[in-house]
Design a protein around this motif. Sequence first.
Motif, PDB file in Angstrom:
ATOM      1  N   LEU A  94      81.032  20.473  -4.563  1.00 17.25           N
ATOM      2  CA  LEU A  94      80.906  21.904  -4.303  1.00 17.25           C
ATOM      3  C   LEU A  94      80.267  22.563  -5.515  1.00 17.25           C
ATOM      4  CD1 LEU A  94      84.481  22.334  -2.868  1.00 17.25           C
ATOM      5  CD2 LEU A  94      82.354  22.501  -1.596  1.00 17.25           C
ATOM      6  N   PRO A  95      79.716  23.749  -5.314  1.00 21.98           N
ATOM      7  CA  PRO A  95      79.105  24.433  -6.468  1.00 21.98           C
ATOM      8  C   PRO A  95      80.148  24.698  -7.550  1.00 21.98           C
ATOM      9  CG  PRO A  95      79.085  25.820  -4.498  1.00 21.98           C
ATOM     10  CD  PRO A  95      79.526  24.484  -4.072  1.00 21.98           C
ATOM     11  N   GLU A  96      79.683  24.720  -8.772  1.00 20.72           N
ATOM     12  CA  GLU A  96      80.609  24.925  -9.879  1.00 20.72           C
ATOM     13  C   GLU A  96      81.154  26.338  -9.888  1.00 20.72           C
ATOM     14  OE1 GLU A  96      79.910  23.809 -14.096  1.00 20.72           O
ATOM     15  OE2 GLU A  96      78.684  22.244 -13.155  1.00 20.72           O
ATOM     16  N   GLU A  97      82.368  26.467 -10.389  1.00 18.09           N
ATOM     17  CA  GLU A  97      82.954  27.787 -10.504  1.00 18.09           C
ATOM     18  C   GLU A  97      82.926  28.215 -11.955  1.00 18.09           C
ATOM     19  OE1 GLU A  97      86.392  28.605  -7.314  1.00 18.09           O
ATOM     20  OE2 GLU A  97      86.794  27.074  -8.793  1.00 18.09           O
ATOM     21  N   THR A  98      82.815  29.488 -12.168  1.00 11.97           N
ATOM     22  CA  THR A  98      82.864  29.965 -13.551  1.00 11.97           C
ATOM     23  C   THR A  98      83.958  31.015 -13.669  1.00 11.97           C
ATOM     24  OG1 THR A  98      81.138  31.494 -12.906  1.00 11.97           O
ATOM     25  CG2 THR A  98      80.468  29.559 -14.166  1.00 11.97           C
ATOM     26  N   GLY A  99      84.195  31.406 -14.862  1.00 14.23           N
ATOM     27  CA  GLY A  99      85.215  32.428 -15.069  1.00 14.23           C
ATOM     28  C   GLY A  99      84.684  33.809 -14.701  1.00 14.23           C
ATOM     29  N   TRP A 100      85.488  34.795 -14.924  1.00 12.59           N
ATOM     30  CA  TRP A 100      85.033  36.153 -14.628  1.00 12.59           C
ATOM     31  C   TRP A 100      85.585  37.117 -15.671  1.00 12.59           C
ATOM     32  CZ3 TRP A 100      88.799  33.495 -12.096  1.00 12.59           C
ATOM     33  CH2 TRP A 100      90.064  34.077 -11.990  1.00 12.59           C
ATOM     34  N   GLN A 101      84.933  38.272 -15.727  1.00 16.48           N
ATOM     35  CA  GLN A 101      85.337  39.294 -16.687  1.00 16.48           C
ATOM     36  C   GLN A 101      86.757  39.761 -16.413  1.00 16.48           C
ATOM     37  OE1 GLN A 101      83.657  40.450 -19.207  1.00 16.48           O
ATOM     38  NE2 GLN A 101      81.832  39.206 -18.803  1.00 16.48           N
ATOM     39  N   VAL A 102      87.473  40.070 -17.485  1.00 16.44           N
ATOM     40  CA  VAL A 102      88.849  40.520 -17.275  1.00 16.44           C
ATOM     41  C   VAL A 102      88.895  41.869 -16.579  1.00 16.44           C
ATOM     42  CG1 VAL A 102      89.903  39.227 -19.141  1.00 16.44           C
ATOM     43  CG2 VAL A 102      88.902  41.441 -19.619  1.00 16.44           C
ATOM     44  N   SER A 103      87.794  42.607 -16.675  1.00 18.81           N
ATOM     45  CA  SER A 103      87.819  43.940 -16.091  1.00 18.81           C
ATOM     46  C   SER A 103      87.590  43.918 -14.583  1.00 18.81           C
ATOM     47  CB  SER A 103      86.764  44.807 -16.763  1.00 18.81           C
ATOM     48  OG  SER A 103      85.533  44.151 -16.638  1.00 18.81           O
ATOM     49  N   SER A 104      87.105  42.817 -14.064  1.00 18.14           N
ATOM     50  CA  SER A 104      86.831  42.796 -12.625  1.00 18.14           C
ATOM     51  C   SER A 104      87.795  41.837 -11.946  1.00 18.14           C
ATOM     52  CB  SER A 104      85.395  42.345 -12.374  1.00 18.14           C
ATOM     53  OG  SER A 104      85.170  41.114 -12.997  1.00 18.14           O
ATOM     54  N   SER A 105      87.875  42.017 -10.653  1.00 14.61           N
ATOM     55  CA  SER A 105      88.767  41.111  -9.937  1.00 14.61           C
ATOM     56  C   SER A 105      88.022  39.811  -9.666  1.00 14.61           C
ATOM     57  CB  SER A 105      89.222  41.753  -8.634  1.00 14.61           C
ATOM     58  OG  SER A 105      88.086  42.068  -7.860  1.00 14.61           O
ATOM     59  N   ARG A 106      88.740  38.840  -9.233  1.00  7.55           N
ATOM     60  CA  ARG A 106      88.187  37.517  -8.994  1.00  7.55           C
ATOM     61  C   ARG A 106      86.989  37.594  -8.038  1.00  7.55           C
ATOM     62  NH1 ARG A 106      91.235  32.621  -9.084  1.00  7.55           N
ATOM     63  NH2 ARG A 106      93.121  33.862  -9.159  1.00  7.55           N
ATOM     64  N   PRO A 107      85.847  37.066  -8.449  1.00  5.13           N
ATOM     65  CA  PRO A 107      84.665  37.190  -7.581  1.00  5.13           C
ATOM     66  C   PRO A 107      84.770  36.259  -6.376  1.00  5.13           C
ATOM     67  CG  PRO A 107      84.159  35.852  -9.480  1.00  5.13           C
ATOM     68  CD  PRO A 107      85.557  36.319  -9.664  1.00  5.13           C
ATOM     69  N   PHE A 108      84.029  36.622  -5.344  1.00 11.11           N
ATOM     70  CA  PHE A 108      83.987  35.754  -4.164  1.00 11.11           C
ATOM     71  C   PHE A 108      83.074  34.574  -4.423  1.00 11.11           C
ATOM     72  CE2 PHE A 108      84.938  39.532  -1.201  1.00 11.11           C
ATOM     73  CZ  PHE A 108      86.260  39.483  -1.574  1.00 11.11           C
ATOM     74  N   GLU A 109      83.237  33.615  -3.584  1.00  9.90           N
ATOM     75  CA  GLU A 109      82.368  32.444  -3.687  1.00  9.90           C
ATOM     76  C   GLU A 109      80.918  32.875  -3.452  1.00  9.90           C
ATOM     77  OE1 GLU A 109      83.685  29.167  -4.020  1.00  9.90           O
ATOM     78  OE2 GLU A 109      81.602  28.612  -4.398  1.00  9.90           O
TER      79      GLU A 109
END
Lengths: 323, 1196
Positions: free
Chosen positions: B562-577
């Motif tokens: 599957l495509p790799e996942e990365t982290g996300w900014q603390v200010s935003s909510s968890r991004p969608f795939e």
Amino acid sequence: MPSAKPSPKSRTSRALTSVSSFTILPLTLPALPALKSQPPAPHYLYIQPHAPKLPEPDTERSLFLANIPIDATDGAIRALFADQLGGGRVERVVFEATVPSYAALNTKSQGDSGGARRGKKRKRGVVNEDKVGVVEDAETALPRVWERGLCVSGSSAVVVFVDRASAKGAWVAVKGAVKGGEEVVWRGEGGLGEKRYRDHHSLTFPPRATLQKSINAYLTAFTEAETTRDRLRAKQRAVPDEDGFVTVVRGGRIGPARLEEAQAAKEKADEKDKKRIAKDDFYRFQTREKKKEREMDLRRKFEEDRKKVQEMRERRGKVVPMS
Amino acid sequence: MAPPATKRRKLSHSDSSEDRDVAISGSNNFARNGSEDSEQSSGDEDPMEEHGLYGDEDALGSEGEEGDSVEEDTPVAVKKSKTTGPEHRAKPRKGIDDIPQDGVYTAEIYKSNLFKLQVDELLKQVKPKYGKKEVTNAMHTLKSIIEQIPSREPQLVHDAEKSLLKSSKVSTPFPHPRPPKDAKYKLEYEKPAVINVTGSYVLEIATKHGDELCVDLVVTMPSSLFQEKDFLNYRYFYKRAYYLACIAVGIKESKDHKFEIRFESLNGNSLQPILVVRPSKDASGDFSASKFCINVLLSPGEKIFSPEKLLPEKNCVRPKGSKDELSSKLVPTPFYNATLQADCSITAYLKVLHAASKQCDAYKDACILGRVWLRQRGFHGHARKGGFGNFEWAAIIAILLQSSSGTGAPILSAGYSSYQLFKATIQFLATRDLTKIPFAFQAANVSLPKTEGVPYFFDGERGLNLLFKMTAWSYRLLQKEAKNTLKSLADSTFDQFDSTFILKVESPLYRYDSILELPLTGFEQDTNEEDIRQTLPRTCKKLYTTLTRGLGNRITSLSISLPEETGWQVSSSRPFEDRQGRILIGLETDPVNSTRLVDHGPSAENKKEAASFRQFWGEKSELRRFKDGSILESLVWSQKESSGTIVEQIIRHILQRHISARVAESAKFSGDSFNHLITAGGLSGQSGTTPFLTLMSAFSTLEKDIRSLENLPLQIRHIISADPQLRYSSIDPPFNVSKQMKTPASIVVQFEGSGRWPDDLLAIQRTKVAFLLKLAELLSGENAQYVTRVGLENTSQPSQNQSFLDIITPSGAAFRLRIHHDREAFLLHHQLKDKSLDGPSREAAAHALATYKRDFLRIPAHTQAMQALCTRFTALSPSIRLTKKWFASHLLSSHFAPEFIELLVARSFLQPAPWTTPSCATNGFLRTLFWLSRWDWTHSPLVVDLANTESGADSMKADDLAAITTRFEAWRRIDRDLNRVVLFAASNLDPDGTTWTDRARPAKVVARRMTVLAQAAVSVLKDTELGIVAGKTGVADFQPETLFAGPLSDYSFVLRIARPFTRFGRLKADAKADNAMFKNLQLQMQSEGRDVEAVGYAPASLFVEELKEVYGNTIIWFYDEEGGDVVAGLWNPLAAGKRGWKVRLGTSTVPVAGKAKASKRYGGVDAVVNTGGILNEIARLGGDLIEKIEVFDIQK
């Protein structure tokens, strides 16, 4: 054959007319459709009177040509001197190196050059200790597979003129042409291109009868030589020399299965060896020595391996997994 | 504790130790003073055998105090290396030879000296520096920041989240599903109970290679935050998420230290968000100098929740609805439970791993080796990358080192060396099927739920299935890789270090035969879920089950990435795939089964199975009656080229039927993408050798006909084939029924021995001609349709074979027969040793002898071996042909013996490690290129064991390899500048190693070019691969042709061969003739006037041969002998420069005024190659063969 005009530059700026005792003779080359986009380029012949270390009777009426074109033939060189360089008559041309190497370009001397170039010195029917040889002549040689050969690039030839005067005349003409800047054109004999290869291909498969004849001739000659040799040997075996000794020579037995016998003998010897090996660890010191040997062997191997790894590191850099 | 002695003993024999060695050790046994008989450890038996291998066990001092380490398949000797423990300290026995010990005896503990030394090197390189100031400083700073974070009052979920977002712009990383709006419980923050460093850094088992160094900081949340029932319904995870967000706020708002922080899912598990802290780029931060990051993990502390409730079979996520109706059949939630347990036991595992590293000295190194091994195979703890990573590896070794009460001895012993630990762990992974027989450690009473394909390695003490993140396919892949590695480590002949640790195995282009690409956009979005991420695992599982069922034994492995996942900014909510991503499915096919046209299903009578079969396959399934009378459900696949390979057809059908039409449409498939470059290169419905069958049968007919000839002067001993066309490896299949074969296939005839052969080389050659004439006559007499003619060859070399017989059979096959007479070898040897002969003659004899050996011994043997291999490995023949095509396309083929190229490709099949045997042409070719690009031919030989079979009966031994290596080294010493032997290629059939490459075939320049081209090709592949993995390029976008084209301007000049003399021109002429005639006329022509003259006629090749001879080494020629349309020339830089003039320079020259000192003798005249004049000569020689000469200015 159409000849291109030499570019004025090459004629005027080229100050070199001689090197050492050689005269440099530029040859204008024919213009060819395949090379349309290329500037014309001359070929350079280096000529001097022939002066080998050991003079031969023909030396005085010979010229030495270095750096001959690859398609130089007897005919082409004859024509070169006859038509453009003084008109001297050439008796023969001896080439230094040809491809294929046996191909004697001089048809007149085909017989002797054919055998001599094989690098083996033999005379017909002559016998030495255990070599029988047949000197090939037109009859016994295998049919030739090339109509004409080529000269190796940068090789040389000796041109033998009919007499000293012709040779001298030619030499003067060469020098004159160079001095006067006359255009000398190289005209090959033609006969190159695909057709030559097609001819070669059909020559590769000589008619059955021709081939058979040549083989028969050769094998007859060979048998003759062999018989002569055997007779000679038999005589040597039978007759003691002045000191009363009988020379030991090969022969006396022509049997089959030389190889098989040899193999059998070898097997026997091997078996014997094996038996001996089985007793190798009979004494304690043998075992000990063996052990030691193995030990040393191991150590040596380790050292070798270590060196190898070190070398590997030096060569390839660090041992790092590929990324 | 050691495993039972019997087992060990047996296995240790299976190692390469011969009986002889055991016998020796036996005798040594007697010599010993039975003192160690009293030693309880059964380990002392092994050393004896072991040292038997290497001699004196006394000197080795094998008796360790605590019973020697023992491994199941690697018996023990004592090694003296820093990595081993005190129990290995050598204790030389008194008396007999006191031999110093310096690591000589590592051979068995480490497979081989070479292996061990390389492992040491590797360990040195990958270990990071510990105790860096920046790292420790940063940890302290971070710790103090976290400790100073103020507590937060308990708030309702919604309010808590809102206030964080408002006050500090930090979004709480709640897992999916989000907490219900009406949640009654409250979230709060309190000072952490403990902050501790954990993970590989503190255990000193980290590797610095590749990724940045990560340090794990575990923050233990105070137990006061949790209630007993918090393990239910995500409550713990919500609290945890809030806690993490609070820490994020704290770090973000700390003024002194600037860090960049991001949220990330720990190992892709969305239940476990973590905080990744990096030095801020702009700040001259405390640790900005070194590249590393700190992961802040959270743990609730040990035993905070009852472990019984979190066992895999328990349910912890209660479904909504009334309790009564559902409580009876609650579905287990093993993943949820395990995640929670994993959080609880972070510190517990740190203790376990630490204890292991204390208990076993080699533990750390074994962990590092494991890391490297996993990394090169693309395994990672991340759920999307297999769910088996460094932690799992380390934990498994640590647990296997402990003895499970009740089960007896531990599987691994603390006395093992790092290599032994590594190998034994690999063996554990390879041989145990943990999906069928779960491994349970101290968990006698735990019942583990049986789910299809889920592996269990259950650590009862900590109540965790270590493999909970693994999927069915990732586990299969891991098992496969482990098996593969185990197999290659068992190879005692060749060094397998590179294949085990260095090579990048995961590259999809080398690893898989076929790649399937499914864009995520093709998948329907579940209406209940806003993010496709939640449905992906289910989709993958369905893909896996349907595809594996549908493809059955056509494939040997299938992996989904599957495509790799990365982290996300603390200010935003968890991004969608990201919907632009895609699923890549790699397949390894079984060459024998993958091309099966008809699948047999269950019998029609078996109603239940038949129904399930129909249900699965839909309208594709049809009832058929077979020859044996059975009536079966069956599937028939199309053989048409337009419909793609059968595997592709099946995949598309399954996607269509079981996933969706949209997915099936958007799917892209790439499999064996190079095979169309050669005629009949694909394997669809046939084995790779099929195109050659007509020639093979023509050969056997001819053989029969020759053998049945009466009146032959001597009996025939063998008729052997000796030609690429007869070993399935010519680029083009030799001929088909409608066409005359152009290049005759060489065969060798040997007559029974006879004393009537003359004893003279030249006379033998004449006798051969006589034999051939006789044979021709008899053959034509027997069957007038045979066209025969005797030809001559090697006319410049009278002691080489002079004659051959061309036989053209009625079917159009052409053979070139030569006579082998073994007396020649003897006579040539004799000449070679004859001191009375001059140098050139002896040189000629040496050459003739080499040629004799090659043509009459090596080539026939090689041909037989390759025939066998091509039938054994279906994909070998097309791989060889493709590789030859590559050499030919780059105009290199005239510089390499075909046998050499065949060896290269055979190597990829016989020593496939780290991959498995290639199963299609593309794979075989690409892996050959890959190896070629890495081959350091100056320093290492190519050695191929053509007898390498599963049973390994006749295969090469280490001694054979050593002998070859010695010979190679000798060559390198004699010929330092590589003027004669550049490439050294040996096989079990040809230990000399120079048969194919002697006399600078290829020359150094050309070999270098080969390497450069291979490297260029590999880097193109690498780019493609990166594009595919990153989702930038499609799998089907790659143009295989790019690897086969190169600019002609690399050469000095190029001769364009006139059309009629190239392959293209010939084909065209053939086609024209075919079209122009009526079929019956064509047939007539075939039977009557076959174009016999043209057989074996290749004018352009003859031309190039002559050029080579005439110009010697002034020009290096490049030509594709199979009818290429260009001949490229390169002025040899050595010969083309300015030199002092002299008479014989071996090339046509232009005299120029110069000042070179060497030319003094000739009045300061220099000479340069007369390029213009030579080109003119070439044009004259070629005549109508050459259309045009193009000159490239390479004066740079």
